[in-house]
Design an enzyme around this catalytic site. Structure first.
Site, PDB file in Angstrom:
ATOM      1  N   GLU A   1     -22.774   2.227   7.534  1.00 55.43           N
ATOM      2  CA  GLU A   1     -21.726   2.223   6.515  1.00 55.43           C
ATOM      3  C   GLU A   1     -22.071   3.138   5.349  1.00 55.43           C
ATOM      4  O   GLU A   1     -23.105   3.802   5.327  1.00 55.43           O
ATOM      5  CB  GLU A   1     -21.482   0.786   6.015  1.00 55.43           C
ATOM      6  CG  GLU A   1     -20.402   0.054   6.796  1.00 55.43           C
ATOM      7  CD  GLU A   1     -19.007   0.483   6.357  1.00 55.43           C
ATOM      8  OE1 GLU A   1     -18.884   1.427   5.545  1.00 55.43           O
ATOM      9  OE2 GLU A   1     -18.034  -0.133   6.839  1.00 55.43           O
TER      10      GLU A   1
ATOM     11  N   GLU B   1       0.835  -1.206   0.000  1.00 57.97           N
ATOM     12  CA  GLU B   1       0.000   0.000   0.000  1.00 57.97           C
ATOM     13  C   GLU B   1       0.870   1.257   0.000  1.00 57.97           C
ATOM     14  O   GLU B   1       0.517   2.268  -0.600  1.00 57.97           O
ATOM     15  CB  GLU B   1      -0.920   0.003   1.218  1.00 57.97           C
ATOM     16  CG  GLU B   1      -1.991  -1.080   1.204  1.00 57.97           C
ATOM     17  CD  GLU B   1      -2.826  -1.062   2.467  1.00 57.97           C
ATOM     18  OE1 GLU B   1      -2.389  -0.433   3.452  1.00 57.97           O
ATOM     19  OE2 GLU B   1      -3.898  -1.682   2.474  1.00 57.97           O
TER      20      GLU B   1
END
Length: 262
Positions: free
Chosen positions: A76, A27
Site C-alpha cells: 500500500e 461522489e
C-alpha cells in the site's frame, strides 16, 4: 447486491473514488464541483447503476453475499506490505464493456513518491484544514508532504502561539491518520521543508513542546504498529509544538531571527 467497476475514468473521478466522502453524499457531485462541469454518466448494461460515460472499461456484476475468498497481500501507499492474505467479497461478473483499444489504468503503490501519495496528501491536507477552521483554529495552511507517506506527517501553520494542543485535540475528534503533527507559527512557510525542519530543531522544546497521545488507529497500514496494536485498533500521534510560548514577549523572550526575510 449490484455492483460496477469503472476503470479509467477521468483523473478527478478516480481520485475521489478513494476519498472518504460522507455517507449520503454523492461522489459524482463532488467530482462535478471540482471539474466545474457535470460528470457525464451512462447506464450499465446488466445492472441498474450509472457509471462515468468515458470510462475505458466497465465491469458489471453482483456482490455475492455468502462468499469470500483470500486476496492479497497488497503493498500500500505507506511503502510497505503490512498485511497478509485477507478474506474479501467476491463479485460475479455479468458484463464487461470497453472502448476500442482500452487503456487499463492502475496504481503501482510503493515507496514514495507515487500518485497515491500525491493524491492522498492533497486530499488529507484539505480535509484537515477545513476541520481546524470549523473548530475555530486560526490556520494559515496545512501541508502533508507526499514523501511522508501521503498522510502520516501534517505540518500546520497557525496565527496564534501556544495552541499546539488545541490543534491536536481538534484533529483527534475524528479518525486521525497522521502520526506526527508539527505546528508552526505564521512566519513559517509550511511548504518550505527547510524552514520547517529548522523550526522543529530550534523552537520545539523536547519536554514542554512535545505531547504523545494514544488513540484509536485511524489507519492500520502504518508500518510501525505491532500485530497486537492492529488487532486492538490502537494508534498514536506525536505533537511537535514549534510556536513560541504564549507568555513570551517579543521585547524580552522571543529571539530575533537572523534572516533577510525579517
Amino acid at each position: 447486491m449490484p455492483a460496477a467497476i469503472a476503470i479509467g475514468a477521468d483523473p478527478i473521478c478516480s481520485a475521489l473514488s478513494c476519498d472518504p466522502i460522507p455517507i449520503g453524499e454523492s461522489e459524482v457531485e463532488y467530482a462535478g464541483a471540482l471539474r466545474q462541469e457535470p460528470v457525464e454518466l451512462t447506464q450499465c448494461e446488466t445492472v441498474d447503476l450509472p457509471v462515468p460515460a468515458h470510462s475505458e472499461i466497465v465491469i458489471e456484476g453482483e456482490i455475492l453475499p455468502d462468499l469470500q475468498i483470500l486476496e492479497g497481500p497488497f503493498g500500500e501507499y505507506p511503502g510497505y506490505r503490512t498485511q497478509g492474505d485477507e478474506l474479501r467479497p467476491v463479485m460475479r461478473v455479468t458484463a464487461i464493456t470497453h472502448r476500442n483499444n482500452p487503456i487499463l489504468t492502475m496504481s503501482n503503490m510503493g515507496m514514495p513518491v507515487d500518485e497515491g501519495d500525491l493524491i492522498g496528501s492533497i486530499n488529507s491536507a484539505v480535509r484537515m484544514k477545513k476541520r481546524l477552521e470549523k473548530k475555530g483554529i486560526p490556520v494559515t495552511d496545512v501541508h502533508i508532504p507526499p514523501a511522508m507517506g501521503g498522510a502520516f506527517c501534517a505540518i500546520v501553520g497557525v496565527k496564534e502561539r501556544g495552541i499546539g494542543e488545541k490543534v491536536l485535540d481538534a484533529l483527534l475528534g475524528r479518525r486521525l491518520g497522521a502520526t506526527q503533527v508539527i505546528v508552526v507559527g505564521e512566519d513559517i512557510d509550511v511548504f518550505n521543508l527547510t524552514e520547517v525542519l529548522h523550526t522543529v530543531a530550534t523552537r520545539c522544546h523536547p519536554v514542554r513542546g512535545m505531547k504523545l497521545v494514544g488513540h484509536n488507529a485511524g489507519v492500520l497500514l502504518i508500518p510501525f504498529l505491532s500485530h497486537q496494536e492492529r488487532l486492538e485498533l490502537k494508534g498514536a500521534t506525536a505533537l511537535f509544538d514549534c510556536t513560541w510560548p504564549k507568555e513570551w514577549t517579543k521585547e524580552r523572550d522571543i529571539p530575533m531571527r537572523m534572516s533577510f526575510k525579517e
